[in-house]
Design a protein around this motif. Structure first.
Motif, short mmCIF file in Angstrom:
data_model
loop_
_atom_site.label_atom_id
_atom_site.label_comp_id
_atom_site.label_asym_id
_atom_site.label_seq_id
_atom_site.Cartn_x
_atom_site.Cartn_y
_atom_site.Cartn_z
N MET A 112 0.84 -1.17 0.00
CA MET A 112 0.00 0.00 0.00
C MET A 112 0.89 1.24 0.00
SD MET A 112 -3.16 1.03 2.36
CE MET A 112 -2.58 1.72 3.87
N THR A 113 0.53 2.20 -0.83
CA THR A 113 1.28 3.43 -0.95
C THR A 113 0.45 4.58 -0.39
OG1 THR A 113 2.24 2.59 -2.99
CG2 THR A 113 2.48 4.93 -2.56
N ILE A 114 1.11 5.43 0.36
CA ILE A 114 0.43 6.60 0.94
C ILE A 114 0.75 7.81 0.08
CG2 ILE A 114 0.29 8.13 2.94
CD1 ILE A 114 1.07 5.72 4.66
N ASP A 115 -0.29 8.50 -0.31
CA ASP A 115 -0.12 9.74 -1.09
C ASP A 115 -0.01 10.89 -0.10
OD1 ASP A 115 -0.19 11.91 -2.75
OD2 ASP A 115 -2.08 11.37 -3.73
N PHE A 116 1.22 11.31 0.18
CA PHE A 116 1.46 12.36 1.17
C PHE A 116 0.97 13.74 0.72
CE2 PHE A 116 4.43 9.11 2.69
CZ PHE A 116 4.06 9.09 4.03
N SER A 117 0.69 13.88 -0.56
CA SER A 117 0.17 15.17 -1.04
C SER A 117 -1.24 15.42 -0.52
CB SER A 117 0.19 15.23 -2.56
OG SER A 117 -0.77 14.34 -3.10
N VAL A 157 -2.18 14.47 2.60
CA VAL A 157 -2.11 14.51 4.06
C VAL A 157 -2.28 15.95 4.51
CG1 VAL A 157 -0.65 14.11 6.07
CG2 VAL A 157 -0.66 12.46 4.20
N VAL A 158 -3.15 16.15 5.48
CA VAL A 158 -3.39 17.48 6.03
C VAL A 158 -2.74 17.52 7.40
CG1 VAL A 158 -5.14 19.14 6.75
CG2 VAL A 158 -5.55 17.68 4.76
N THR A 159 -1.87 18.49 7.59
CA THR A 159 -1.17 18.61 8.86
C THR A 159 -2.04 19.33 9.89
OG1 THR A 159 -0.18 20.74 8.36
CG2 THR A 159 1.05 18.76 7.64
#
Length: 108
Positions: free
Chosen positions: A1-6, A8-10
């Protein structure tokens, strides 16, 4: 599984979005407060009311001048206090609390 960090909301982004939403809410409430005062004397809006400055009718001119000065005082105060909130110098008031803090108005 790949996480799309774009996507992700900080926490900082959430806080900034919440603050922006709160500022928009404050702005709308302050403007409504100004409009309500103008409507008390049957002006269409605060903008319409202040357009009567220097009107030949002395009552209209006096009301317009008073509303003009008050509008400026309200926005000056609100801008300063909301700036203090943004800077972390004061706790964030509720909309009702901020409205209650605004300069008072008395009809001439």
């Amino acid at each position: 599984m790949t996480i799309d960090f774009s996507k992700v909301v900080t926490a900082e982004q959430r806080a900034a979005e919440a603050l922006a939403a709160a500022m928009a809410e404050y702005s709308g409430a302050i403007q409504a407060h100004l409009e309500a005062k103008a409507h008390e004397r049957n002006y269409d809006s605060i903008q319409s009311a202040v357009s009567y400055r220097d009107d030949p009718n002395p009552q209209f001119a006096a009301e317009a001048e008073a509303l003009f000065a008050w509008r400026s005082a309200v926005w000056t105060y609100a801008t300063a206090e909301l700036g203090r909130v943004t800077a972390g110098e004061r706790t964030q008031p509720t909309v009702a609390e901020l409205i209650a803090e605004l300069p008072a108005f008395a009809w001439p």
